[in-house]
Motif scaffolding. Structure first.
Motif, PDB file in Angstrom:
ATOM      1  N   VAL A 174      56.009 -16.637  39.292  1.00  0.00           N
ATOM      2  CA  VAL A 174      54.978 -15.733  39.823  1.00  0.00           C
ATOM      3  C   VAL A 174      54.879 -14.490  38.942  1.00  0.00           C
ATOM      4  O   VAL A 174      53.779 -14.033  38.599  1.00  0.00           O
ATOM      5  N   PHE A 175      56.028 -13.967  38.526  1.00  0.00           N
ATOM      6  CA  PHE A 175      56.051 -12.753  37.713  1.00  0.00           C
ATOM      7  C   PHE A 175      55.476 -12.999  36.318  1.00  0.00           C
ATOM      8  O   PHE A 175      54.706 -12.197  35.805  1.00  0.00           O
ATOM      9  N   ILE A 176      55.859 -14.126  35.741  1.00  0.00           N
ATOM     10  CA  ILE A 176      55.394 -14.375  34.375  1.00  0.00           C
ATOM     11  C   ILE A 176      53.908 -14.725  34.345  1.00  0.00           C
ATOM     12  O   ILE A 176      53.187 -14.373  33.408  1.00  0.00           O
ATOM     13  N   LYS A 177      53.420 -15.375  35.382  1.00  0.00           N
ATOM     14  CA  LYS A 177      51.983 -15.664  35.438  1.00  0.00           C
ATOM     15  C   LYS A 177      51.173 -14.379  35.539  1.00  0.00           C
ATOM     16  O   LYS A 177      50.090 -14.255  34.961  1.00  0.00           O
ATOM     17  N   GLU A 178      51.703 -13.392  36.263  1.00  0.00           N
ATOM     18  CA  GLU A 178      51.021 -12.105  36.367  1.00  0.00           C
ATOM     19  C   GLU A 178      51.060 -11.365  35.025  1.00  0.00           C
ATOM     20  O   GLU A 178      50.066 -10.761  34.609  1.00  0.00           O
ATOM     21  N   ALA A 179      52.195 -11.438  34.336  1.00  0.00           N
ATOM     22  CA  ALA A 179      52.297 -10.798  33.020  1.00  0.00           C
ATOM     23  C   ALA A 179      51.322 -11.433  32.029  1.00  0.00           C
ATOM     24  O   ALA A 179      50.669 -10.739  31.249  1.00  0.00           O
ATOM     25  N   VAL A 180      51.211 -12.749  32.089  1.00  0.00           N
ATOM     26  CA  VAL A 180      50.279 -13.463  31.202  1.00  0.00           C
ATOM     27  C   VAL A 180      48.836 -13.103  31.551  1.00  0.00           C
ATOM     28  O   VAL A 180      47.989 -12.930  30.670  1.00  0.00           O
ATOM     29  N   ARG A 181      48.553 -12.971  32.850  1.00  0.00           N
ATOM     30  CA  ARG A 181      47.197 -12.579  33.258  1.00  0.00           C
ATOM     31  C   ARG A 181      46.846 -11.200  32.703  1.00  0.00           C
ATOM     32  O   ARG A 181      45.744 -10.986  32.192  1.00  0.00           O
TER      33      ARG A 181
ATOM     34  N   HIS B 177      62.516 -13.141  33.511  1.00  0.00           N
ATOM     35  CA  HIS B 177      62.481 -11.689  33.747  1.00  0.00           C
ATOM     36  C   HIS B 177      62.440 -10.932  32.428  1.00  0.00           C
ATOM     37  O   HIS B 177      61.700  -9.952  32.272  1.00  0.00           O
ATOM     38  N   CYS B 178      63.237 -11.397  31.496  1.00  0.00           N
ATOM     39  CA  CYS B 178      63.305 -10.770  30.182  1.00  0.00           C
ATOM     40  C   CYS B 178      61.965 -10.865  29.446  1.00  0.00           C
ATOM     41  O   CYS B 178      61.497  -9.894  28.846  1.00  0.00           O
ATOM     42  N   VAL B 179      61.335 -12.021  29.512  1.00  0.00           N
ATOM     43  CA  VAL B 179      60.054 -12.219  28.834  1.00  0.00           C
ATOM     44  C   VAL B 179      58.949 -11.394  29.491  1.00  0.00           C
ATOM     45  O   VAL B 179      58.087 -10.834  28.805  1.00  0.00           O
ATOM     46  N   VAL B 180      58.972 -11.319  30.814  1.00  0.00           N
ATOM     47  CA  VAL B 180      57.988 -10.489  31.520  1.00  0.00           C
ATOM     48  C   VAL B 180      58.069  -9.048  31.020  1.00  0.00           C
ATOM     49  O   VAL B 180      57.053  -8.420  30.701  1.00  0.00           O
ATOM     50  N   ASP B 181      59.287  -8.520  30.920  1.00  0.00           N
ATOM     51  CA  ASP B 181      59.455  -7.147  30.433  1.00  0.00           C
ATOM     52  C   ASP B 181      58.972  -6.991  28.999  1.00  0.00           C
ATOM     53  O   ASP B 181      58.414  -5.955  28.633  1.00  0.00           O
ATOM     54  N   ALA B 182      59.191  -7.990  28.166  1.00  0.00           N
ATOM     55  CA  ALA B 182      58.739  -7.921  26.777  1.00  0.00           C
ATOM     56  C   ALA B 182      57.215  -7.860  26.692  1.00  0.00           C
ATOM     57  O   ALA B 182      56.650  -7.066  25.928  1.00  0.00           O
ATOM     58  N   ILE B 183      56.546  -8.683  27.491  1.00  0.00           N
ATOM     59  CA  ILE B 183      55.077  -8.697  27.483  1.00  0.00           C
ATOM     60  C   ILE B 183      54.531  -7.382  28.029  1.00  0.00           C
ATOM     61  O   ILE B 183      53.621  -6.777  27.442  1.00  0.00           O
ATOM     62  N   LEU B 184      55.089  -6.931  29.143  1.00  0.00           N
ATOM     63  CA  LEU B 184      54.632  -5.666  29.732  1.00  0.00           C
ATOM     64  C   LEU B 184      54.881  -4.504  28.764  1.00  0.00           C
ATOM     65  O   LEU B 184      54.051  -3.606  28.627  1.00  0.00           O
TER      66      LEU B 184
ATOM     67  N   HIS C 220      69.786 -28.944  27.865  1.00  0.00           N
ATOM     68  CA  HIS C 220      68.673 -28.465  28.700  1.00  0.00           C
ATOM     69  C   HIS C 220      67.627 -27.660  27.912  1.00  0.00           C
ATOM     70  O   HIS C 220      66.594 -27.300  28.471  1.00  0.00           O
ATOM     71  N   LYS C 221      67.910 -27.379  26.648  1.00  0.00           N
ATOM     72  CA  LYS C 221      67.053 -26.458  25.893  1.00  0.00           C
ATOM     73  C   LYS C 221      65.606 -26.940  25.769  1.00  0.00           C
ATOM     74  O   LYS C 221      64.667 -26.154  25.925  1.00  0.00           O
ATOM     75  N   GLU C 222      65.416 -28.219  25.506  1.00  0.00           N
ATOM     76  CA  GLU C 222      64.051 -28.731  25.341  1.00  0.00           C
ATOM     77  C   GLU C 222      63.265 -28.653  26.641  1.00  0.00           C
ATOM     78  O   GLU C 222      62.070 -28.317  26.642  1.00  0.00           O
ATOM     79  N   ALA C 223      63.913 -28.963  27.764  1.00  0.00           N
ATOM     80  CA  ALA C 223      63.232 -28.878  29.063  1.00  0.00           C
ATOM     81  C   ALA C 223      62.881 -27.429  29.381  1.00  0.00           C
ATOM     82  O   ALA C 223      61.777 -27.135  29.872  1.00  0.00           O
ATOM     83  N   ILE C 224      63.812 -26.505  29.090  1.00  0.00           N
ATOM     84  CA  ILE C 224      63.555 -25.083  29.327  1.00  0.00           C
ATOM     85  C   ILE C 224      62.397 -24.606  28.460  1.00  0.00           C
ATOM     86  O   ILE C 224      61.465 -23.952  28.947  1.00  0.00           O
ATOM     87  N   LYS C 225      62.449 -24.957  27.179  1.00  0.00           N
ATOM     88  CA  LYS C 225      61.409 -24.509  26.245  1.00  0.00           C
ATOM     89  C   LYS C 225      60.042 -25.068  26.615  1.00  0.00           C
ATOM     90  O   LYS C 225      59.027 -24.368  26.555  1.00  0.00           O
ATOM     91  N   SER C 226      59.994 -26.334  27.004  1.00  0.00           N
ATOM     92  CA  SER C 226      58.720 -26.963  27.363  1.00  0.00           C
ATOM     93  C   SER C 226      58.100 -26.295  28.588  1.00  0.00           C
ATOM     94  O   SER C 226      56.899 -25.950  28.594  1.00  0.00           O
TER      95      SER C 226
ATOM     96  N   SER D  70      57.104 -22.616  27.760  1.00  0.00           N
ATOM     97  CA  SER D  70      55.878 -22.537  26.959  1.00  0.00           C
ATOM     98  C   SER D  70      54.641 -22.797  27.813  1.00  0.00           C
ATOM     99  O   SER D  70      53.588 -22.161  27.640  1.00  0.00           O
ATOM    100  N   GLN D  71      54.769 -23.732  28.747  1.00  0.00           N
ATOM    101  CA  GLN D  71      53.657 -24.048  29.637  1.00  0.00           C
ATOM    102  C   GLN D  71      53.308 -22.849  30.515  1.00  0.00           C
ATOM    103  O   GLN D  71      52.123 -22.543  30.717  1.00  0.00           O
ATOM    104  N   LEU D  72      54.327 -22.177  31.039  1.00  0.00           N
ATOM    105  CA  LEU D  72      54.083 -20.985  31.858  1.00  0.00           C
ATOM    106  C   LEU D  72      53.389 -19.889  31.061  1.00  0.00           C
ATOM    107  O   LEU D  72      52.544 -19.155  31.579  1.00  0.00           O
ATOM    108  N   LEU D  73      53.745 -19.790  29.782  1.00  0.00           N
ATOM    109  CA  LEU D  73      53.140 -18.779  28.911  1.00  0.00           C
ATOM    110  C   LEU D  73      51.746 -19.174  28.436  1.00  0.00           C
ATOM    111  O   LEU D  73      50.987 -18.336  27.956  1.00  0.00           O
ATOM    112  N   GLY D  74      51.432 -20.470  28.544  1.00  0.00           N
ATOM    113  CA  GLY D  74      50.175 -20.964  27.986  1.00  0.00           C
ATOM    114  C   GLY D  74      50.211 -20.925  26.473  1.00  0.00           C
ATOM    115  O   GLY D  74      49.187 -20.721  25.812  1.00  0.00           O
TER     116      GLY D  74
END
Length: 235
Positions: A153-160, A120-127, A186-192, A195-199
């Motif tokens: 779903v939200f972050i994919k729309e922000a990236v689009r 949610h935080c990243v979506v707001d930053a991109i928008l 859990h940090k590496e799994a979260i980051k991986s 990053s994939q969601l962000l492309g």
């Protein structure tokens, strides 16, 4: 003779000006003499007033029509910076999902969607970087279709929207704030996954986790928060 400079703060409340015989205006203390025009305006001051009026008019016009829904930024800038923040209450009976990863814990985020505070935080930053409405306007929690929705779903729309505007991730720096659980394992799994969601290349994504030293609701394991700064680069 020493050169003196004037600022608006140095002019007395009741300036005493004198006019010489050569039609010049003498500012207080006779420090500067500027030729008088027929309309009795000093050229530099009249220009400043005109510029100020123009800036004021432009500033006043911003936002008159409400938030824009255009996906194309008004100016084609080489880069854009956005800032995001989100906070959710932690309650028993909810899953704790961070960056799309289900983290084992005795409580999770109470939210309309899955409550992924990081996404949610990243979506707001991109928008925000794109000058678009925030996540709450695009995906309102009053809309039943977003009930329990995955934040991917939200972050994919922000990236689009980001790609549609002609930008890509330059780099992203995110900070999670929570007392428990410890996110080290859990940090590496979260980051991986994040990053994939962000492309984006994981090398341009930074993820940090901080506690609040048992201070306030964050430190008492009653809430979780995230801050994000993102740099978008022109493709």
């Amino acid at each position: 003779m020493a050169t003196h400079y004037y600022s608006c703060c140095s002019i007395p409340a009741k300036p005493t000006s004198q006019t010489s015989s050569n039609n010049s205006i003498w500012l207080p203390n006779h420090l500067v003499s500027i030729p008088r025009l027929r309309n009795n305006l000093v050229p530099s001051l009249s220009s400043a007033f005109s510029l100020g009026d123009s800036i004021s008019a432009a500033a006043t016009s911003v936002g008159v029509d409400g938030p824009t829904t255009s996906t194309n930024p008004s100016r084609s800038l080489p880069f854009r910076v956005g800032n995001g923040f989100d906070l959710h209450r932690l309650e028993p009976g909810y899953p704790l999902i961070i960056g799309g990863i289900d983290i084992p814990h005795d409580r999770g985020c109470e939210a309309h969607s899955d409550g992924d505070v990081l996404l949610h935080c990243v979506v707001d930053a991109i928008l925000g970087a794109l000058g678009l409405p925030d996540i709450g306007q695009i995906f309102p929690d009053s809309d039943p279709k977003w009930k329990g929705a995955a934040s991917s779903v939200f972050i994919k729309e922000a990236v689009r929207l980001m790609h549609e505007a002609g930008y890509e991730i330059g780099n992203l720096d995110a900070t999670l704030i929570l007392q428990r659980p410890k996110l080290g394992p859990h940090k590496e799994a979260i980051k991986s996954n994040f990053s994939q969601l962000l492309g984006a290349d994981p090398a341009v994504v930074s993820l940090k986790a901080k506690t609040r030293k048992k201070f306030d609701s964050l430190g008492e394991n009653r809430s979780i928060a995230a801050h994000t700064v993102v740099l978008l680069m022109r493709k």
